[in-house]
Scaffold this active site. Structure first.
Site, PDB file in Angstrom:
ATOM      1  N   ASP B 140      94.694  31.653  48.213  1.00 16.39           N
ATOM      2  CA  ASP B 140      93.725  31.244  47.175  1.00 16.39           C
ATOM      3  C   ASP B 140      92.718  30.222  47.681  1.00 16.39           C
ATOM      4  O   ASP B 140      91.696  30.005  47.036  1.00 16.39           O
ATOM      5  CB  ASP B 140      94.463  30.670  45.967  1.00 16.39           C
ATOM      6  N   ARG B 295      97.061  40.208  50.346  1.00 18.54           N
ATOM      7  CA  ARG B 295      97.636  39.042  51.015  1.00 18.54           C
ATOM      8  C   ARG B 295      98.655  39.439  52.075  1.00 18.54           C
ATOM      9  O   ARG B 295      99.257  38.571  52.706  1.00 18.54           O
ATOM     10  CB  ARG B 295      98.232  38.059  49.998  1.00 18.54           C
TER      11      ARG B 295
END
Lengths: 405, 405
Positions: B140, B295
C-alpha cells in the site's frame, strides 16, 4: 496482379500480433502482391477501412510481433448467409474487386471460420476466384480440427503462474478456513480453467477445486466439498469458469444474482460462488478476475505458443501460394514428450461453428479436478519463456502506425 | 547467548521472502545466536509456533528469496495496550524468555510498527533488554517515515504492465464506446492506483481515468467525464481504488450495492462503477480485479524493489548489532534521476499507526489524473527486471520446510 487481404475476427490474444507480423514477412518473401489488412475485422473490410500491411516498416513489424491485442483491431461482425443479407455480400464483393484481392486470410475462432467458409461461397457466387485460408486463434482453445490454437498456451501459462503466486499469498494469510477464487474466461468450455491442474502447487496445498462448464454445478455438493476441505486445510483455492451452469442449464452467475437481487449483470460466477460460501459456511473469500489481463499478458507468453502463432501464418502463405482454398491451417501433434508438432490443414466446412469441449475422460466431477491424462496434453503448450524489450521498467508496446492503402 | 526472533505482520508481498532470506544471511554473518521465526505473525509468537530460520539450508534460503507470499505465514494479530490485555503481554514475555530472545525483527506496515513500538514498552516493563527493529513492508506504500516500502514497487510494476496490456486488448475490440475498469487494492490510499499514470500508453489511447480514495467520488461528475471521453474515443480505461468514497464518507462499493440490492458484500468498487456506467450511459464495461495477484506477482517483480527488500534486512541487523532499539529501517531517497537511495532509520513512535496518503499536489481531481511530479517519484520504483528459475514452463516456487526449533 492480385493482392491479399488479412483480417482478425473475435477476441484478441497476447500473440495475435506475432501471427500478423509473421504473415507480413512470409507474404513479402513470396512476392505475392500487396497484403492489405482490414481494421476491426469484417466490418472494416465492408467499410473499406484497409491499411497496407505489406508496407509496414520492418522495425514496426518487429514491434507488432510483441504487441498484445494485435495492434490492428479485431471485430465480431460475421458474414450472414447470402439469403439473409445479400447486400452485405455485395458490399464485401465490391471491396474485394476494388482492391484486386485474390487471397483472403481470416484469423479467428470457430465463428470466424464459418465466415471464412462463407467467403468461399461468396467467391463462387461472384466468380472471384478467391483463395480463402483460415488461421486459428482463440484463447478458449475450442476450435475443432487443430491440436491447439495460438493464444491458448499463453493464456494458460499466465493463469497457471498467477494461480501459483496467488495461492502462496493466500496460504501465508490463511489462519482460519478461507477461500481464494480465480474466475477465468470460458463461457462454454473449461480449457482455461485447466490452469487449476497445470499450476504446480506444493503438496502442502490442497489441489485447486476446478469448476467447469462441462460439469453441471451442484451448489450443495460443492459446499459440502469445501466444508470437507476446510477440515483439513485453512487455505482453499478454487478456479471457476465464467460459464458454469446448474442442472437447469442456466449460467450460475446470472441465476444466483437474479434470485438474490432481481438483476443479472453485477458480478460474475466468481462472486456468485463467493456469496454461496459466505452464506453457507461463513468463510472469508477473496475473488480475482483477471478478465482481459489473461488474454493480453504478452510479458508471460509461452514461447511454444508464439512459435505456433508464427508458424500458422507461414503455412497459410504456403497454402495460398500453392493455389489451395477453403482450408484452415491447423497444428498437428506428433508426440507429447518430447513435444513435436507441425502445421497441416483441414477443410473449413468441417470445423466451422463447431465447439471443442474438454474430453469427458479428463474430468473427475466428484472431486472437482482433472485426471492425469489432461496434463500430458496441456503441459507442452506452456513451455518456454520469452524476452521482451523493456525500458524504464516497462515493456515497449508502441502504437502501430499502419501505412495507408 | 541471546537469540533473535523475526515475524511478518499484515498482508504479504511478492518480495517479503527476499527480506526474510536476506535477514537470515545477514544474521548468520553477524554470528548473533540463532534466528527464530514465528509463523503467522504475533499469534505464532504467542502460541510458540516457532521455527529455526538460521538453520534453513542454503538452497532453501535462496528459494525463499524468490517466493511470493514469503513462505512463513503472516498474521493480523496486533499487540494490545497493556491495560487492555495484560495476559497477552505475559504470554509474549514468557515465549521471549523461554527462547532467550534478545532481538526482535518485526516486518510489517503501520499497524505492525505500532506493535513493534509496544514491544519496546513490553521490554521495558519486564526488563527484558530487548532490541526491537522494524522492517518496512507494504504494497500500500502508506508507511510514514520512509521514501517507499518493499512490496510496493513490484505491485506497481505488475499493475502498470497489466494495464498496458489490457488496454491494448480493449483498444483492439472497442468499435463503440466501452470501458475497461481495473480495480486495485487500497482502502484508504491511492498509491497503487497510480499505475494509471505510470502505465505507458500510446498517445492514441486517452490516459486512464484514476479514481482515488484521496479524491471524493462524485458519480455525476464522473459519468459526465466518461460521456465526454466517449465523444472522442471508443476505448476508455479506468483504474479504481477499492476504497473510493462519496462525499458522505462511505465506501462507494458498499453504498451502491446496498442501495440497489440491500446487501453489502457482492462485488467491489469496480463492479459498482460498472453498474453506474451501464445504467447511465449504456456502455459495455469489462472489469478486472487482480486481487492477490497484484501483491504476489513475483514473476514481474521490480529489481529495485527486491534490492530494497534485501537492504532493509541487512540494515536491520546492523542496527541491532550496534545495540539500537525502537527504530524502523527506512529508505532514504537521495535523488530521483539518477535514482539513488540508502537505508536509514526512524523512531517507531514517530510512524506507528500513521497513514501516508498521496500528496495533494499530485492529484488533478477535475480530470481524474495525476500531475507530472508524481512520476518523478514513482518511476524509479519499478525499474529493473528480474529472472527466476523456471522449469517446464512454470517458476520454481518450492514449499519451505522450516527447521524445527
Amino acid at each position: 496482379m492480385r493482392n491479399a487481404l488479412y483480417f482478425q475476427s473475435g477476441g484478441v490474444t497476447a500473440v495475435i500480433g506475432a501471427t500478423a507480423a509473421a504473415l507480413i514477412a512470409a507474404h513479402r518473401q513470396a512476392s505475392a502482391g500487396r497484403l492489405f489488412a482490414a481494421e476491426h475485422g469484417l466490418s472494416g473490410l465492408i467499410n473499406g477501412q484497409l491499411v497496407d500491411a505489406s508496407a509496414l516498416p520492418e522495425p514496426m513489424r518487429l514491434a507488432l510481433s510483441n504487441l498484445p491485442g494485435g495492434g490492428l483491431g479485431s471485430g465480431r461482425t460475421l458474414l450472414s448467409p447470402y439469403d439473409k443479407n445479400p447486400e452485405q455480400w455485395a458490399q464485401v464483393r465490391d471491396v474485394l474487386i476494388r482492391y484486386q484481392i485474390g487471397t483472403l486470410y481470416v484469423n479467428g475462432g470457430n465463428g470466424s471460420m464459418d465466415t471464412a467458409a462463407k467467403l468461399v461461397e461468396l467467391s463462387d457466387r461472384f466468380a472471384l476466384g478467391l483463395k480463402v485460408i483460415g488461421l486459428p486463434k482463440t484463447i478458449d482453445n475450442d476450435l475443432e480440427g487443430t491440436d491447439t490454437s495460438p493464444g491458448f498456451g499463453s493464456a494458460l501459462k499466465y493463469l497457471s503462474v498467477s494461480l501459483m503466486e496467488a495461492a502462496r499469498d493466500h496460504c501465508a494469510m490463511a489462519i482460519k478456513p478461507s477461500v481464494f477464487i480465480m474466475e477465468v474466461m470460458g463461457r462454454h468450455t473449461g480449457w482455461l480453467a485447466t490452469c487449476g491442474a497445470v499450476a504446480r502447487l506444493p503438496e502442502a496445498i490442497d489441489s485447486p477445486l476446478i469448476l467447469l462448464p462441462e460439469a453441471l454445478f451442484d451448489p450443495d455438493h460443492f459446499v459440502a466439498t469445501v466444508r470437507d476441505r476446510a477440515s483439513r486445510s485453512n487455505a482453499i483455492v478454487c478456479v471457476v469458469s465464467e460459464g458454469i451452469r446448474t442442472a437447469d442449464g442456466r449460467f450460475y452467475a446470472q441465476q444466483n444474482v437474479a434470485q438474490t437481487y432481481g438483476h443479472e449483470q453485477l458480478g460474475g460466477a466468481g462472486f456468485a460462488i463467493a456469496e454461496l460460501l459466505r452464506a453457507q459456511l461463513g468463510f472469508k473469500v477473496h475473488v480475482a478476475i483477471p478478465d482481459y489481463m489473461q488474454r493480453a499478458a504478452r510479458h508471460l507468453a509461452s514461447a511454444t505458443d508464439i512459435a505456433q502463432a508464427e508458424a500458422v501464418a507461414r503455412h497459410a502463405v504456403v497454402l495460398a501460394q500453392s493455389g489451395q482454398t477453403g482450408l484452415m491451417v491447423n497444428i498437428v501433434r506428433e508426440s507429447d514428450s518430447p513435444y513435436h508438432w507441425h502445421c497441416g490443414d483441414i477443410a473449413l466446412k468441417e470445423i466451422a461453428n463447431k465447439e471443442r469441449r474438454l474430453p469427458d475422460g479428463w474430468i473427475d466431477r466428484q472431486n472437482y479436478t482433472l485426471r492425469a491424462n489432461a496434463l500430458a496434453y496441456l503441459q507442452p503448450l506452456i513451455a518456454g519463456e520469452i524476452s521482451l524489450p523493456w525500458s524504464a521498467g516497462l515493456p515497449e508496446y508502441p502504437w502501430v502506425e499502419w501505412p495507408a492503402v
